[in-house]
Design a protein around this motif. Structure first.
Motif, PDB file in Angstrom:
ATOM      1  N   LYS A  81     -12.548   2.320 -11.619  1.00 14.95           N
ATOM      2  CA  LYS A  81     -12.554   1.296 -10.135  1.00 14.95           C
ATOM      3  C   LYS A  81     -12.453   2.455  -9.116  1.00 14.95           C
ATOM      4  N   ILE A  82     -12.074   2.332  -7.498  1.00 17.12           N
ATOM      5  CA  ILE A  82     -13.183   2.735  -6.872  1.00 17.12           C
ATOM      6  C   ILE A  82     -11.916   3.982  -6.831  1.00 17.12           C
ATOM      7  N   PHE A  83     -12.203   5.209  -6.526  1.00 15.88           N
ATOM      8  CA  PHE A  83     -10.783   6.835  -6.776  1.00 15.88           C
ATOM      9  C   PHE A  83     -10.620   6.285  -4.466  1.00 15.88           C
ATOM     10  N   THR A  84      -9.429   6.119  -4.329  1.00 16.05           N
ATOM     11  CA  THR A  84      -9.161   6.156  -3.185  1.00 16.05           C
ATOM     12  C   THR A  84      -7.650   7.729  -2.836  1.00 16.05           C
ATOM     13  N   LEU A  85      -7.256   7.471  -1.839  1.00 16.60           N
ATOM     14  CA  LEU A  85      -6.646   8.510  -1.452  1.00 16.60           C
ATOM     15  C   LEU A  85      -5.252   7.870  -2.046  1.00 16.60           C
ATOM     16  N   GLY A  86      -4.366   8.548  -2.235  1.00 14.27           N
ATOM     17  CA  GLY A  86      -3.266   8.629  -2.735  1.00 14.27           C
ATOM     18  C   GLY A  86      -3.275   9.060  -3.999  1.00 14.27           C
ATOM     19  N   LEU A 124      -0.784  21.270   3.522  1.00 12.52           N
ATOM     20  CA  LEU A 124      -1.987  20.842   2.796  1.00 12.52           C
ATOM     21  C   LEU A 124      -2.501  20.269   2.004  1.00 12.52           C
ATOM     22  N   GLY A 125      -2.969  19.443   2.510  1.00  9.61           N
ATOM     23  CA  GLY A 125      -2.651  18.086   1.448  1.00  9.61           C
ATOM     24  C   GLY A 125      -3.078  16.752   2.041  1.00  9.61           C
ATOM     25  N   SER A 126      -3.419  15.761   1.468  1.00  9.13           N
ATOM     26  CA  SER A 126      -3.551  14.286   2.029  1.00  9.13           C
ATOM     27  C   SER A 126      -2.714  13.445   1.791  1.00  9.13           C
ATOM     28  N   ASP A 127      -1.497  13.711   1.012  1.00  6.48           N
ATOM     29  CA  ASP A 127      -0.418  12.931   0.457  1.00  6.48           C
ATOM     30  C   ASP A 127       0.838  13.732   1.414  1.00  6.48           C
ATOM     31  N   PHE A 128       1.720  11.765   1.354  1.00  4.70           N
ATOM     32  CA  PHE A 128       3.086  11.985   1.478  1.00  4.70           C
ATOM     33  C   PHE A 128       4.114  11.576   0.822  1.00  4.70           C
ATOM     34  N   ASN A 132       0.699  -0.986   0.236  1.00  5.23           N
ATOM     35  CA  ASN A 132       0.179   0.419  -0.308  1.00  5.23           C
ATOM     36  C   ASN A 132       1.094   1.288   0.102  1.00  5.23           C
ATOM     37  N   ILE A 133       2.047   0.835   0.094  1.00 10.74           N
ATOM     38  CA  ILE A 133       2.928   2.244  -0.523  1.00 10.74           C
ATOM     39  C   ILE A 133       2.706   2.071  -2.056  1.00 10.74           C
ATOM     40  N   LEU A 134       2.632   3.727  -2.383  1.00 13.60           N
ATOM     41  CA  LEU A 134       2.167   3.728  -4.287  1.00 13.60           C
ATOM     42  C   LEU A 134       4.051   4.184  -5.162  1.00 13.60           C
ATOM     43  N   ASP A 135       3.802   3.319  -6.372  1.00 17.34           N
ATOM     44  CA  ASP A 135       4.085   3.594  -6.858  1.00 17.34           C
ATOM     45  C   ASP A 135       5.657   3.747  -6.847  1.00 17.34           C
ATOM     46  N   PRO A 136       5.927   3.324  -6.120  1.00 16.87           N
ATOM     47  CA  PRO A 136       7.948   3.298  -6.065  1.00 16.87           C
ATOM     48  C   PRO A 136       8.733   3.716  -7.502  1.00 16.87           C
ATOM     49  N   ARG A 137       9.562   4.955  -7.552  1.00 18.78           N
ATOM     50  CA  ARG A 137       9.990   5.322  -8.571  1.00 18.78           C
ATOM     51  C   ARG A 137      10.955   5.938  -8.715  1.00 18.78           C
ATOM     52  N   GLU A 193      20.879   2.820  -7.082  1.00 14.94           N
ATOM     53  CA  GLU A 193      22.317   3.317  -7.423  1.00 14.94           C
ATOM     54  C   GLU A 193      23.079   3.874  -6.048  1.00 14.94           C
ATOM     55  N   THR A 194      24.190   4.335  -6.189  1.00 11.10           N
ATOM     56  CA  THR A 194      24.462   4.557  -5.857  1.00 11.10           C
ATOM     57  C   THR A 194      24.334   6.057  -5.818  1.00 11.10           C
ATOM     58  N   GLY A 195      23.819   6.971  -4.945  1.00  9.97           N
ATOM     59  CA  GLY A 195      23.624   9.042  -5.391  1.00  9.97           C
ATOM     60  C   GLY A 195      22.655   8.906  -5.362  1.00  9.97           C
ATOM     61  N   GLY A 196      21.907   7.665  -6.461  1.00  8.86           N
ATOM     62  CA  GLY A 196      20.092   7.802  -7.055  1.00  8.86           C
ATOM     63  C   GLY A 196      18.864   7.810  -5.321  1.00  8.86           C
ATOM     64  N   ALA A 197      17.775   8.179  -5.872  1.00  8.86           N
ATOM     65  CA  ALA A 197      16.443   8.623  -4.782  1.00  8.86           C
ATOM     66  C   ALA A 197      15.935   7.200  -5.661  1.00  8.86           C
ATOM     67  N   LEU A 198      14.822   7.256  -4.626  1.00  7.24           N
ATOM     68  CA  LEU A 198      13.822   5.968  -4.852  1.00  7.24           C
ATOM     69  C   LEU A 198      12.623   6.964  -3.892  1.00  7.24           C
ATOM     70  N   ILE A 199      11.578   7.398  -4.716  1.00  3.24           N
ATOM     71  CA  ILE A 199      10.250   7.825  -4.643  1.00  3.24           C
ATOM     72  C   ILE A 199       9.042   7.482  -4.360  1.00  3.24           C
ATOM     73  N   ALA A 200       8.085   7.653  -3.296  1.00  2.00           N
ATOM     74  CA  ALA A 200       6.976   6.868  -3.713  1.00  2.00           C
ATOM     75  C   ALA A 200       5.849   7.883  -2.768  1.00  2.00           C
ATOM     76  N   ASP A 201       4.884   7.165  -2.899  1.00  2.00           N
ATOM     77  CA  ASP A 201       3.416   7.781  -1.891  1.00  2.00           C
ATOM     78  C   ASP A 201       2.982   6.725  -0.967  1.00  2.00           C
ATOM     79  N   VAL A 202       2.333   7.834  -0.163  1.00  2.00           N
ATOM     80  CA  VAL A 202       1.142   7.368   0.090  1.00  2.00           C
ATOM     81  C   VAL A 202       0.220   8.734   1.356  1.00  2.00           C
ATOM     82  N   GLY A 203      -1.248   7.664   0.450  1.00  2.00           N
ATOM     83  CA  GLY A 203      -2.232   9.109   1.006  1.00  2.00           C
ATOM     84  C   GLY A 203      -3.287   9.031   2.539  1.00  2.00           C
ATOM     85  N   VAL A 204      -3.291   9.463   3.132  1.00  2.00           N
ATOM     86  CA  VAL A 204      -4.025   9.750   4.591  1.00  2.00           C
ATOM     87  C   VAL A 204      -4.699  10.637   4.728  1.00  2.00           C
ATOM     88  N   MET A 205      -5.642  10.221   6.400  1.00  2.00           N
ATOM     89  CA  MET A 205      -6.390  10.834   6.355  1.00  2.00           C
ATOM     90  C   MET A 205      -6.116  11.308   8.254  1.00  2.00           C
TER      91      MET A 205
END
Length: 381
Positions: free
Chosen positions: A242-247, A328-332, A55-60, A73-85
């Motif tokens: 499909k149902i639209f959800t947080l995140g 402001l926002g529901s996404d981390f 339930n962690i979304l879209d690692p990229r 990789e060395t010096g790279g970055a992994l980014i992902a998102d979660v939606g919360v209330m």
């Protein structure tokens, strides 16, 4: 038949009964605290990236390339998102590496809070209404596309896209000049519509998606003033997704207002586009209340250095979320970087702890009250 307790057992009985009451009270109290002040945990297992348990979304990567294999990789970055209330006070993060992975000397995780749609890169500015050849024939609106006339399902649908005077009046004879499509055009993509007991987001020319709940609808920044009731005929031209959800990222056509700069943006094709045309902006503002965002809070981050355990493959850290409290926002957005060697991540987990205060307790109790009233038909409009 009642069997009396022997006198020499009565003292023990009272002590045991007191202990039982204490255990029950403690159990109920702990349960209530977890309900009122929950800890939300999100995780992703990079060895089973397609699992529904992730339930962690879209690692990229920073270039928006998927990173579902956990390799960084060395010096790279992994980014992902979660939606919360909720109103969270602390985040705890855990990263577990593969057994054969190299162990970094440094590894950091950072978070920022906003809406995913406002974290999108800037696109080209919106300088006018979308181009279209529009006609009005016998109270029906049409758009001419690639030599074919496409009818709008209703005047209400057309008027979410263009003003009435954009359509050129023609006689019914005009319909003989071009083939007329059997496919109807509906509401402007990004519109919010309602039918029966559901609220739907128009996510494309052919699809609508129901919103998971009223709480999710509000957490996404929408306003009930935006909701436009539609008929069975109007909604019947769409397939239901499909149902639209947080995140999730707001659909194309969503209107955002940056409270810091006063700029308005439209979400479109994984970008946010500033609207500079006054007439188009005024037209959209008459249809929907914009979702409030903040560029200042969008740039705020909290950081913590992931520390290795005794065996080296497990890293963890905790960070206070005070700096993001007003965001402001529901996404981390979660970002892992600062690694000084190539690593292979097995699992990532983050837990958000709800701040224990009167405000959060009253908010939950208010929600419970509204749901009970709605259940019995006494909810206020």
């Amino acid at each position: 038949m009642i069997i009396p307790i022997p006198e020499h057992w009565q003292f023990r009985y009272k002590i045991l009964r007191l202990l039982l009451y204490t255990v029950v009270i403690l159990a109920v109290g702990i349960f209530a605290l977890r309900v009122i002040f929950p800890t939300l945990t999100f995780a992703f297992n990079f060895k089973t990236p397609n699992s529904s348990k992730n339930n962690i979304l879209d690692p990229r990567s920073e270039e928006n390339t998927p990173r579902v294999n956990g390799k960084l990789e060395t010096g790279g970055a992994l980014i992902a998102d979660v939606g919360v209330m909720g109103n969270f006070s602390q985040v705890n993060a855990q990263v577990t590496l593969e057994k054969k992975s190299a162990v970094p000397n440094t590894l950091e995780i950072s978070l920022r809070r906003s809406y995913r749609s406002f974290m999108l890169p800037l696109g080209e500015k919106v300088t006018n209404f979308p181009k279209a050849e529009l006609y009005k024939i016998s109270e029906t609106y049409y758009a001419l596309r690639d030599g074919t006339l496409y009818p709008f399902v209703s005047s209400n649908a057309y008027l979410t896209r263009y003003p009435d005077d954009f359509a050129k009046a023609e006689s019914p004879e005009f319909l003989t000049r071009y083939p007329v499509s059997e496919n109807w055009l509906g509401f402007r993509v990004g519109s919010v519509v309602s039918f029966a007991d559901g609220v739907f987001l128009v996510t494309s020319e052919t699809e609508i998606r129901p919103v998971g709940s009223a709480d999710i609808f509000l957490a996404l920044g929408y306003h009930f003033e935006n909701v436009q009731p539609v008929s069975e005929e109007e909604i019947g031209i769409y397939k239901r997704g499909k149902i639209f959800t947080l995140g999730e990222t707001h659909p194309n056509g969503t209107l955002l207002l940056d409270q810091d700069t006063g700029n308005y943006y439209l979400v479109e094709d994984n970008t946010k586009r500033q609207i500079t045309d006054a007439r188009y902006l005024d037209f959209i503002l008459k249809q929907q209340v914009p979702i409030s965002v903040s560029v200042a809070s969008n740039d705020a981050r909290v950081h913590c250095a992931l520390a290795a355990s005794l065996f080296g493959q497990f890293f963890s850290c905790a960070a206070e979320l005070t700096a993001l409290k007003q965001s402001l926002g529901s996404d981390f957005e979660i970002r892992i970087d600062q690694n000084d060697t190539d690593i292979d991540i097995n699992t990532l987990a983050v837990s958000f702890t709800t701040e224990k205060n009167a405000r959060n307790m009253l908010t939950l109790l208010s929600q419970i009250k509204q749901r009970l009233l709605a259940r019995f038909g006494f909810a206020s409009n």
